[in-house]
Design a protein around this motif. Structure first.
Motif, PDB file in Angstrom:
ATOM      1  N   CYS A 561     -18.233 -16.361   0.543  1.00  0.00           N
ATOM      2  CA  CYS A 561     -18.187 -18.166   0.151  1.00  0.00           C
ATOM      3  C   CYS A 561     -17.477 -18.925   0.595  1.00  0.00           C
ATOM      4  O   CYS A 561     -16.744 -19.616   0.647  1.00  0.00           O
ATOM      5  N   MET A 562     -17.783 -20.497   0.756  1.00  0.00           N
ATOM      6  CA  MET A 562     -17.576 -21.529   1.117  1.00  0.00           C
ATOM      7  C   MET A 562     -16.103 -22.376   0.100  1.00  0.00           C
ATOM      8  O   MET A 562     -14.828 -22.745   0.285  1.00  0.00           O
ATOM      9  N   ARG A 563     -16.817 -22.626  -0.914  1.00  0.00           N
ATOM     10  CA  ARG A 563     -16.288 -22.374  -1.550  1.00  0.00           C
ATOM     11  C   ARG A 563     -14.434 -22.038  -2.065  1.00  0.00           C
ATOM     12  O   ARG A 563     -13.951 -21.982  -2.050  1.00  0.00           O
ATOM     13  N   HIS A 564     -14.657 -20.623  -2.078  1.00  0.00           N
ATOM     14  CA  HIS A 564     -13.896 -19.180  -2.247  1.00  0.00           C
ATOM     15  C   HIS A 564     -12.584 -19.656  -1.231  1.00  0.00           C
ATOM     16  O   HIS A 564     -11.245 -20.391  -0.935  1.00  0.00           O
ATOM     17  N   PHE A 565     -13.532 -20.411  -0.207  1.00  0.00           N
ATOM     18  CA  PHE A 565     -13.137 -20.142   1.562  1.00  0.00           C
ATOM     19  C   PHE A 565     -11.497 -21.412   1.460  1.00  0.00           C
ATOM     20  O   PHE A 565     -11.365 -21.589   1.973  1.00  0.00           O
ATOM     21  N   ALA A 566     -12.797 -22.577   1.029  1.00  0.00           N
ATOM     22  CA  ALA A 566     -12.382 -24.125   0.718  1.00  0.00           C
ATOM     23  C   ALA A 566     -10.827 -24.283  -0.170  1.00  0.00           C
ATOM     24  O   ALA A 566      -9.985 -24.290   0.099  1.00  0.00           O
ATOM     25  N   SER A 567     -10.771 -22.920  -1.216  1.00  0.00           N
ATOM     26  CA  SER A 567      -9.792 -22.947  -2.293  1.00  0.00           C
ATOM     27  C   SER A 567      -8.552 -22.269  -1.270  1.00  0.00           C
ATOM     28  O   SER A 567      -7.547 -22.866  -1.953  1.00  0.00           O
ATOM     29  N   ASN A 568      -9.098 -20.777  -0.562  1.00  0.00           N
ATOM     30  CA  ASN A 568      -7.873 -20.556  -0.212  1.00  0.00           C
ATOM     31  C   ASN A 568      -7.286 -21.414   0.959  1.00  0.00           C
ATOM     32  O   ASN A 568      -6.191 -21.594   0.933  1.00  0.00           O
ATOM     33  N   PHE A 569      -8.137 -22.654   1.815  1.00  0.00           N
ATOM     34  CA  PHE A 569      -7.121 -23.275   2.709  1.00  0.00           C
ATOM     35  C   PHE A 569      -6.415 -24.598   1.911  1.00  0.00           C
ATOM     36  O   PHE A 569      -4.832 -24.245   2.584  1.00  0.00           O
ATOM     37  N   MET A 570      -7.072 -24.392   0.637  1.00  0.00           N
ATOM     38  CA  MET A 570      -6.159 -25.552  -0.620  1.00  0.00           C
ATOM     39  C   MET A 570      -4.763 -25.337  -1.494  1.00  0.00           C
ATOM     40  O   MET A 570      -4.299 -25.737  -1.231  1.00  0.00           O
ATOM     41  N   THR A 571      -4.903 -23.725  -1.323  1.00  0.00           N
ATOM     42  CA  THR A 571      -3.902 -23.048  -2.151  1.00  0.00           C
ATOM     43  C   THR A 571      -2.651 -22.937  -0.678  1.00  0.00           C
ATOM     44  O   THR A 571      -1.641 -23.310  -0.701  1.00  0.00           O
ATOM     45  N   ARG A 572      -2.827 -22.871   0.645  1.00  0.00           N
ATOM     46  CA  ARG A 572      -1.869 -22.654   1.562  1.00  0.00           C
ATOM     47  C   ARG A 572      -1.905 -23.838   2.550  1.00  0.00           C
ATOM     48  O   ARG A 572      -0.474 -24.408   2.447  1.00  0.00           O
ATOM     49  N   PHE A 573      -2.686 -24.879   2.232  1.00  0.00           N
ATOM     50  CA  PHE A 573      -2.120 -26.836   2.566  1.00  0.00           C
ATOM     51  C   PHE A 573      -1.586 -27.737   1.370  1.00  0.00           C
ATOM     52  O   PHE A 573      -1.106 -28.558   1.798  1.00  0.00           O
TER      53      PHE A 573
END
Length: 852
Positions: A561-573
């Motif tokens: 899921c793109m939304r979850h993937f972008a959320s994981n990215f946002m949590t990291r960076f």
């Protein structure tokens, strides 16, 4: 000496409109009259002043007064009924409230109805002398409309510690009288399917609003509340009972209210000697409601299965009420009553001792039927409107749990009843898939619930005509027992969700996700090439590469899921600019655009680029998908159905399973009709594809076409923006790859087809045709038989797991892992008053000590 007065603005000849935060009086013919009300004005004097000021005929119309009353915060308002001297004083005291600019009094004009001599509320008012020998009493009353569960003499004590522990989630509370009422037969078993079948025939996914003008929760509403909307605006998800707005006025919150429409001999609304009640519990509830309406409290003097004696809490000589059982019956009759209260309250109370959770549950039962996700705050607001008291959060929550138990059954017992429920569903709908997993115990013929998987036969058959895409997700259960609900959703040719399979498990882990996916592969579908869209849960990631489960490539393809993937990215960076660039890269349809965004990310943050490159591009980037996910970039189709089940996730598991059955049936009925109508009108494709193709046909008309090979159908197409693409009609390809991604032709292929007079509809995949859409929803759900006709279950007894039980009272603690997706976009950050920096306040400021 002049009498001090308080200005009051009166509104009449209109109607009250309400929202969750405010109350207004609206209408094109609304009349506003200023009124100077004396400080010591009584209710009768106020009524006379209004009649005189408005020139309303007192003989023909009755006035109902509603005051705009602020809540504790001062920013929200609720209607406050003005019906006696005490409420008049409360209204006039608003002049000292800083948030109130003027006192607004809304007037409702109600036509007076002629009174008739009749039995009301299932009892008769009979005048006899004070006589305790009721065995010789000759009574003549009709049956009560329905018994109310007995709370016992101590059931009113909301501060009782044992009740706080045992009352959670609607469990029975044993008090000193419950065990004695053996001759009172009360049917406590909820009948789900009777209520379902009564209203489902006309329900096709209609949302019910309890704010409708005709919404009423009583058989005999007070004149003050006639035709008033609910205090809170609700937008309701589908419920197991699927109530219609037009049906809500028949809903019963209280089985009877004996003093609302009294006989001509009891016009005051007071109790009378000889008044008969169907049971002790009926009498107890009548005494509670009378005390709450009179703003007085009582205490229990004596209580047994044959006797109940009450007296005024403040003064023994004020009021005393006694009722006894009629010999050889369960009926209770009042044989002693000293009259109405003569005492007054020393202060204005915010709560009432008799307004306990049992009375609250009776009041909100109809609201729970219409919306089982009813919030605790909405319950508090409803009680405030009904009786004018602000009950505690815990009391409102306990009342909700009791109402749920009375309507949908006990949480613990539902696990035992679940196997027979599935037998009843399979009896009427053969071919449904149900898979159990239990744990052995030391007790014979008993097992502990671990997991259950189910999928209905129409879903299994209809999925064969859907696109080979499946979205999976998990969500929490919020009832008495913890757990997770796993959902698998397909997507039909009209881009609508298609519920496929469900499971209740102990929690999300590698074993549970592998078990769920194995059940789908073994029981639901063996189609090859299914694309599974999910988040990056380790259990899902492990199950999708396990060769023994049947979901590894090439039998299936996993996408993130793109939304979850972008959320994981946002949590990291923690960089919104980079997050937006990641979303653009994921949505890019061509590798050229994808590389452009990735290069931009690398220039800004090389570590972020390395993080993205560590995840295979085909999992999250549309440009590398090669048409597996049909343009579906998120798990929204699962999230949407999670929201539909949001309220049901706090119900017993039997009610949750029933909701999935009836909700799916409503989907199939409505969409089957849409498919049949489109077939009858010779529509070739679904509305979604029709709209997409029409837009692309318009766009194709402005393109320039150059033919290179008429045999292979090789074209050079130039759009208005100047971008050129190569089209090969023989291979059904275009360099924009949108035809491959979505399964229907892009504007470039349509332009080339029009140039050579080729039918571009040949480039649309079969999943988007009206025939496939109809076949998806054509399978039928059959109505379930009555519970007494279900097959007998002769298996082991299923018990709920103690390890999953929620301990402690109050609202269940949230176990959701919050991340940046839970933060509202565009939210204004707080600013520290000391250092003037964003993101924290004075209390958490690092410079706090220096400033002091």
């Amino acid at each position: 000496m002049s009498v001090p007065t308080i200005p009051v603005t009166c509104y009449y000849n209109g109607q009250i409109s309400r929202s969750e935060t405010d109350v207004k009086y609206e209408g094109s013919e609304t009349v506003i009259e200023p009124l100077e009300v004396p400080v010591e004005c009584t209710y009768e004097e106020l009524i006379d002043m209004i009649y005189l000021k408005t020139t309303i005929d007192k003989r023909m119309f009755k006035l109902v007064l509603i005051c705009k009353y602020p809540l504790r915060s001062g920013k929200k308002f609720q209607p406050y009924p003005v019906r006696d001297d005490s409420s008049v004083r409360t209204m006039l005291d608003l002049v000292n409230t800083p948030t109130i600019e003027e006192i607004e009094l809304y007037i409702k004009v109600v036509r007076v109805k002629a009174q008739v001599n009749q039995y009301v509320g299932g009892h008769a008012d009979i005048f006899v002398r004070d006589n305790s020998n009721v065995a010789q009493f000759d009574y003549g009353c009709g049956p009560s409309s329905g018994p109310v569960p007995d709370t016992g003499p101590n059931g009113d004590d909301e501060d009782n510690a044992d009740e706080e522990r045992n009352d959670e989630y609607g469990e029975d509370v044993d008090d000193e009288c419950d065990g004695d009422d053996g001759d009172v037969e009360v049917d406590r078993q909820p009948s789900f399917f009777r209520a379902f079948n009564q209203v489902l025939e006309n329900e096709q996914g209609i949302y019910v609003s309890a704010q409708a003008p005709s919404c009423d929760v009583s058989n005999h509403p007070d004149d003050e509340t006639l035709d008033e909307p609910s205090p809170v605006a609700y937008h309701l998800p589908p419920t197991p009972h699927f109530q219609h707005v037009e049906n809500l006025h028949n809903a019963v919150a209280s089985s009877w209210t004996p003093w609302v429409e009294p006989t001509t001999a009891n016009s005051s609304g007071e109790f009378v000697i000889g008044q008969v009640f169907n049971s002790k519990s009926d009498f107890q509830e009548a005494a509670k409601i009378y005390s709450v309406k009179a703003h007085q409290e009582y205490v229990v003097v004596a209580s047994s299965k044959k006797l109940l004696v009450l007296r005024c809490k403040k003064a023994e000589e004020c009021q005393k009420l006694r009722a006894m059982v009629i010999k050889d019956t369960s009926l209770f009759v009042i044989n002693k009553y000293t009259g109405p209260h003569t005492c007054v309250n020393p202060c204005l109370n915010r709560d009432h001792h008799q307004l306990d959770s049992q009375l609250v549950s009776t009041h909100i039962k109809a609201l729970i039927q219409a919306q089982f996700s009813l919030s605790t705050a909405a319950i508090q607001a409803s009680v405030m409107e009904k009786w004018g008291y602000q009950i505690s959060y815990k009391k409102a929550l306990d009342g909700k749990h009791k109402a749920i138990r009375q309507l949908y059954g006990d949480f613990s017992q539902s696990y035992t009843e679940l196997p027979r429920l599935f037998l009843g569903i399979e009896q009427a709908n053969p071919g449904c898939a149900v898979v159990w997993k239990t744990c052995e115990t030391n007790m014979p013929n008993t097992e502990i619930f671990h997991r259950v998987f189910w999928s209905f036969k129409p879903s299994i058959e209809g999925f064969q005509h859907c696109r080979p895409v499946m979205s999976i997700d998990g969500t929490h259960l919020y009832g008495k027992y913890k757990g997770k609900l796993l959902i698998a959703m397909g997507c039909d040719g009209n881009n609508q969700l298609f519920p496929l399979a469900f499971a209740i498990i102990e929690g999300e882990n590698t074993d549970s996700w592998g078990w769920f996916l194995a059940c789908i592969r073994n029981e639901v579908t063996q189609r090859a090439g299914i694309c599974v869209i999910s988040d990056r849960h380790p259990g899902i990631m492990a199950a999708m590469v396990d060769p023994y489960l049947g979901w590894a490539t090439p039998f299936a393809y996993h996408r993130i899921c793109m939304r979850h993937f972008a959320s994981n990215f946002m949590t990291r960076f923690k960089d919104k600019i980079l997050k937006n660039l990641v979303c653009r890269a994921a949505l890019a349809s061509t590798e050229r655009k994808f590389k452009k965004h990735m290069n931009t990310i690398g220039r800004i943050n090389s570590e972020a680029l390395q993080w993205l490159e560590a995840v295979p591009f085909q999992l999250w980037a549309l440009s590398h998908d090669v048409g597996r996910r049909y343009g579906l970039m998120t798990t929204n189709i699962s999230e949407v159905f999670n929201s539909v089940l949001k309220g049901a996730r706090s119900l017993p598991v039997t009610a949750l399973v029933q909701l999935t059955f009836f909700r799916l049936n409503s989907y199939f009925v409505a969409r089957r009709e849409v498919g049949a109508n489109r077939l009858a009108s010779s529509e070739q494709f679904t509305p979604y594809v029709d709209a997409q193709i029409q837009g692309r046909v318009v766009k194709a008309g402005s393109m320039e076409i150059v033919l290179y090979d008429h045999v292979k159908g090789l074209f050079h197409v130039k759009s208005r923006s100047g971008r050129t693409h190569r089209v090969n009609l023989h291979e059904k390809t275009c360099t924009c790859v949108k035809t491959l991604i979505y399964g229907f032709p892009c504007s470039h292929i349509i332009s080339a087809c029009q140039h050579r007079c080729v039918d571009f509809r040949l480039f649309v995949e079969d999943y988007y045709t009206t025939k496939s859409y109809y076949n998806t929803w054509a399978p039928l759900f059959n109505p379930i038989f009555n519970a007494d006709e279900w097959p007998l279950y002769d298996g082991t007894v299923i018990l709920p797991p103690d390890s999953m039980r929620r301990f402690g009272s109050g609202r269940p603690k949230s176990t959701r892992l919050h991340n940046e997706m839970d933060v509202r976009e565009g939210k204004t950050l707080i600013t520290c008053g000391l250092c003037k920096q964003l993101g924290h306040n004075r209390r958490s400021c690092k410079n706090r000590n220096q400033a002091q």
